[in-house]
Design a protein around this motif. Structure first.
Motif, PDB file in Angstrom:
ATOM      1  N   PHE A  89       0.793  -1.232   0.000  1.00  0.00           N
ATOM      2  CA  PHE A  89       0.000   0.000   0.000  1.00  0.00           C
ATOM      3  C   PHE A  89       0.826   1.283   0.000  1.00  0.00           C
ATOM      4  O   PHE A  89       0.274   2.361  -0.195  1.00  0.00           O
ATOM      5  CB  PHE A  89      -0.992   0.021   1.178  1.00  0.00           C
ATOM      6  CG  PHE A  89      -0.379  -0.028   2.547  1.00  0.00           C
ATOM      7  CD1 PHE A  89       0.148   1.106   3.136  1.00  0.00           C
ATOM      8  CD2 PHE A  89      -0.348  -1.226   3.251  1.00  0.00           C
ATOM      9  CE1 PHE A  89       0.697   1.052   4.413  1.00  0.00           C
ATOM     10  CE2 PHE A  89       0.197  -1.286   4.521  1.00  0.00           C
ATOM     11  CZ  PHE A  89       0.719  -0.149   5.105  1.00  0.00           C
ATOM     12  N   GLU A  90       2.132   1.186   0.137  1.00  0.00           N
ATOM     13  CA  GLU A  90       2.958   2.391   0.257  1.00  0.00           C
ATOM     14  C   GLU A  90       2.807   3.335  -0.931  1.00  0.00           C
ATOM     15  O   GLU A  90       2.682   4.547  -0.763  1.00  0.00           O
ATOM     16  CB  GLU A  90       4.425   2.009   0.460  1.00  0.00           C
ATOM     17  CG  GLU A  90       5.302   3.179   0.798  1.00  0.00           C
ATOM     18  CD  GLU A  90       6.685   2.754   1.277  1.00  0.00           C
ATOM     19  OE1 GLU A  90       7.371   3.616   1.848  1.00  0.00           O
ATOM     20  OE2 GLU A  90       7.071   1.586   1.083  1.00  0.00           O
ATOM     21  N   GLU A  91       2.787   2.810  -2.139  1.00  0.00           N
ATOM     22  CA  GLU A  91       2.679   3.696  -3.307  1.00  0.00           C
ATOM     23  C   GLU A  91       1.276   4.293  -3.475  1.00  0.00           C
ATOM     24  O   GLU A  91       1.092   5.207  -4.268  1.00  0.00           O
ATOM     25  CB  GLU A  91       3.093   2.963  -4.581  1.00  0.00           C
ATOM     26  CG  GLU A  91       2.166   1.846  -4.985  1.00  0.00           C
ATOM     27  CD  GLU A  91       2.659   1.105  -6.210  1.00  0.00           C
ATOM     28  OE1 GLU A  91       1.801   0.684  -7.009  1.00  0.00           O
ATOM     29  OE2 GLU A  91       3.875   0.956  -6.377  1.00  0.00           O
ATOM     30  N   LEU A  92       0.320   3.802  -2.715  1.00  0.00           N
ATOM     31  CA  LEU A  92      -1.031   4.353  -2.760  1.00  0.00           C
ATOM     32  C   LEU A  92      -1.204   5.544  -1.814  1.00  0.00           C
ATOM     33  O   LEU A  92      -2.203   6.254  -1.880  1.00  0.00           O
ATOM     34  CB  LEU A  92      -2.053   3.266  -2.390  1.00  0.00           C
ATOM     35  CG  LEU A  92      -2.048   2.012  -3.270  1.00  0.00           C
ATOM     36  CD1 LEU A  92      -2.957   0.944  -2.683  1.00  0.00           C
ATOM     37  CD2 LEU A  92      -2.432   2.351  -4.694  1.00  0.00           C
ATOM     38  N   LEU A  93      -0.228   5.738  -0.937  1.00  0.00           N
ATOM     39  CA  LEU A  93      -0.299   6.801   0.064  1.00  0.00           C
ATOM     40  C   LEU A  93       0.001   8.159  -0.550  1.00  0.00           C
ATOM     41  O   LEU A  93       0.730   8.252  -1.540  1.00  0.00           O
ATOM     42  CB  LEU A  93       0.703   6.529   1.191  1.00  0.00           C
ATOM     43  CG  LEU A  93       0.552   5.217   1.960  1.00  0.00           C
ATOM     44  CD1 LEU A  93       1.702   5.044   2.947  1.00  0.00           C
ATOM     45  CD2 LEU A  93      -0.786   5.156   2.664  1.00  0.00           C
ATOM     46  N   ASP A  94      -0.515   9.205   0.064  1.00  0.00           N
ATOM     47  CA  ASP A  94      -0.245  10.562  -0.378  1.00  0.00           C
ATOM     48  C   ASP A  94       0.864  11.212   0.436  1.00  0.00           C
ATOM     49  O   ASP A  94       1.089  12.414   0.349  1.00  0.00           O
ATOM     50  CB  ASP A  94      -1.517  11.416  -0.300  1.00  0.00           C
ATOM     51  CG  ASP A  94      -2.045  11.564   1.120  1.00  0.00           C
ATOM     52  OD1 ASP A  94      -1.530  10.888   2.044  1.00  0.00           O
ATOM     53  OD2 ASP A  94      -2.988  12.351   1.327  1.00  0.00           O
ATOM     54  N   ARG A  95       1.533  10.415   1.236  1.00  0.00           N
ATOM     55  CA  ARG A  95       2.628  10.900   2.079  1.00  0.00           C
ATOM     56  C   ARG A  95       3.563   9.728   2.343  1.00  0.00           C
ATOM     57  O   ARG A  95       3.200   8.571   2.129  1.00  0.00           O
ATOM     58  CB  ARG A  95       2.087  11.465   3.390  1.00  0.00           C
ATOM     59  CG  ARG A  95       1.305  10.439   4.198  1.00  0.00           C
ATOM     60  CD  ARG A  95       0.557  11.057   5.335  1.00  0.00           C
ATOM     61  NE  ARG A  95      -0.847  10.722   5.178  1.00  0.00           N
ATOM     62  CZ  ARG A  95      -1.742  10.843   6.126  1.00  0.00           C
ATOM     63  NH1 ARG A  95      -1.412  11.314   7.296  1.00  0.00           N
ATOM     64  NH2 ARG A  95      -2.983  10.514   5.926  1.00  0.00           N
ATOM     65  N   PRO A  96       4.763  10.010   2.817  1.00  0.00           N
ATOM     66  CA  PRO A  96       5.689   8.913   3.127  1.00  0.00           C
ATOM     67  C   PRO A  96       5.127   8.017   4.241  1.00  0.00           C
ATOM     68  O   PRO A  96       4.419   8.491   5.137  1.00  0.00           O
ATOM     69  CB  PRO A  96       6.952   9.621   3.607  1.00  0.00           C
ATOM     70  CG  PRO A  96       6.840  11.021   3.109  1.00  0.00           C
ATOM     71  CD  PRO A  96       5.377  11.315   3.014  1.00  0.00           C
ATOM     72  N   LEU A  97       5.447   6.765   4.165  1.00  0.00           N
ATOM     73  CA  LEU A  97       5.014   5.790   5.162  1.00  0.00           C
ATOM     74  C   LEU A  97       5.392   6.246   6.571  1.00  0.00           C
ATOM     75  O   LEU A  97       4.611   6.094   7.516  1.00  0.00           O
ATOM     76  CB  LEU A  97       5.654   4.430   4.850  1.00  0.00           C
ATOM     77  CG  LEU A  97       5.169   3.237   5.637  1.00  0.00           C
ATOM     78  CD1 LEU A  97       3.744   2.872   5.253  1.00  0.00           C
ATOM     79  CD2 LEU A  97       6.073   2.049   5.383  1.00  0.00           C
ATOM     80  N   SER A  98       6.560   6.846   6.698  1.00  0.00           N
ATOM     81  CA  SER A  98       7.049   7.302   8.006  1.00  0.00           C
ATOM     82  C   SER A  98       6.179   8.392   8.622  1.00  0.00           C
ATOM     83  O   SER A  98       6.242   8.633   9.825  1.00  0.00           O
ATOM     84  CB  SER A  98       8.491   7.793   7.890  1.00  0.00           C
ATOM     85  OG  SER A  98       8.551   8.895   7.003  1.00  0.00           O
ATOM     86  N   GLU A  99       5.353   9.054   7.811  1.00  0.00           N
ATOM     87  CA  GLU A  99       4.487  10.108   8.320  1.00  0.00           C
ATOM     88  C   GLU A  99       3.100   9.623   8.716  1.00  0.00           C
ATOM     89  O   GLU A  99       2.282  10.406   9.207  1.00  0.00           O
ATOM     90  CB  GLU A  99       4.373  11.235   7.290  1.00  0.00           C
ATOM     91  CG  GLU A  99       5.648  12.017   7.119  1.00  0.00           C
ATOM     92  CD  GLU A  99       5.521  13.151   6.130  1.00  0.00           C
ATOM     93  OE1 GLU A  99       4.375  13.534   5.762  1.00  0.00           O
ATOM     94  OE2 GLU A  99       6.566  13.670   5.700  1.00  0.00           O
ATOM     95  N   LEU A 100       2.836   8.332   8.503  1.00  0.00           N
ATOM     96  CA  LEU A 100       1.548   7.790   8.935  1.00  0.00           C
ATOM     97  C   LEU A 100       1.500   7.729  10.453  1.00  0.00           C
ATOM     98  O   LEU A 100       2.496   7.402  11.103  1.00  0.00           O
ATOM     99  CB  LEU A 100       1.345   6.366   8.403  1.00  0.00           C
ATOM    100  CG  LEU A 100       0.793   6.178   7.008  1.00  0.00           C
ATOM    101  CD1 LEU A 100       0.643   4.693   6.704  1.00  0.00           C
ATOM    102  CD2 LEU A 100      -0.525   6.885   6.809  1.00  0.00           C
ATOM    103  N   ASP A 101       0.348   8.019  11.003  1.00  0.00           N
ATOM    104  CA  ASP A 101       0.123   7.840  12.430  1.00  0.00           C
ATOM    105  C   ASP A 101       0.307   6.346  12.752  1.00  0.00           C
ATOM    106  O   ASP A 101      -0.104   5.498  11.957  1.00  0.00           O
ATOM    107  CB  ASP A 101      -1.314   8.282  12.747  1.00  0.00           C
ATOM    108  CG  ASP A 101      -1.680   8.065  14.181  1.00  0.00           C
ATOM    109  OD1 ASP A 101      -1.368   8.945  14.991  1.00  0.00           O
ATOM    110  OD2 ASP A 101      -2.269   7.007  14.482  1.00  0.00           O
TER     111      ASP A 101
END
Length: 168
Positions: A89-101
């Motif tokens: 799912f990482e490429e589906l995000l609108d932000r870096p994975l590290s910025e996910l809550d």
């Protein structure tokens, strides 16, 4: 003893059997506990066996009404394949994975695990359960974000199931 002196213990209505939770209720409880356990693992990288033992031994937890095997499968499966799940799912995000809550990340990992590894769980159930977890544990609007990402992931990993549903 007169009727006036009858206690609740002698009242047949108070002796009703407690209703056993349904399979779906037990699975939902397993997901809630797995979310808490995965979150704990993400935050402190404790050994999975140690975390699992804490949950199983803690009588305050929902363990009595959850599917313990499913809880274990989610906890072990998600933590063992976290990097692989992130890649789904990482490429589906609108932000870096590290910025996910961290809660959102744990929910996404559980949802991605169910979508990719548990084909017996309908894709709509996997997404809905993740959305419900986000409503209960996540930030105010996180359920909408998680719904969107997991829906896109389902289009990739459950293509046949989605097509069959549309054609029926």
């Amino acid at each position: 003893m007169s009727e006036v002196e009858t206690t609740n213990d002698q009242n047949p209505a108070s002796k009703r059997k407690e209703k056993k939770p349904s399979r779906s209720q037990m699975r939902s409880a397993s997901r809630r506990l797995a979310l808490q356990a995965v979150y704990q693992w993400q935050m402190n990288q404790s050994a999975i066996s140690e975390i699992e033992t804490q949950f199983v031994m803690n009588e305050d937890q929902e363990m009595s009404v959850c599917d313990k095997l499913y809880f274990r499968e989610l906890l072990q499966g998600v933590t063992a394949s976290a990097k692989k799940l992130d890649g789904l799912f990482e490429e589906l995000l609108d932000r870096p994975l590290s910025e996910l809550d961290p809660i959102e990340l744990a929910i996404m990992r559980i949802g991605a695990f169910e979508l990719s590894q548990r084909l017996d769980v309908p894709y709509r159930v996997a997404i809905n359960e993740s959305v419900e977890l986000a409503k209960g544990f996540g930030a105010t609007e996180s359920h909408k974000y998680i719904n969107g990402i997991l829906d896109k992931l389902a289009q990739r990993v459950r293509r046949e199931e989605i097509a069959a549903r549309r054609n029926s």
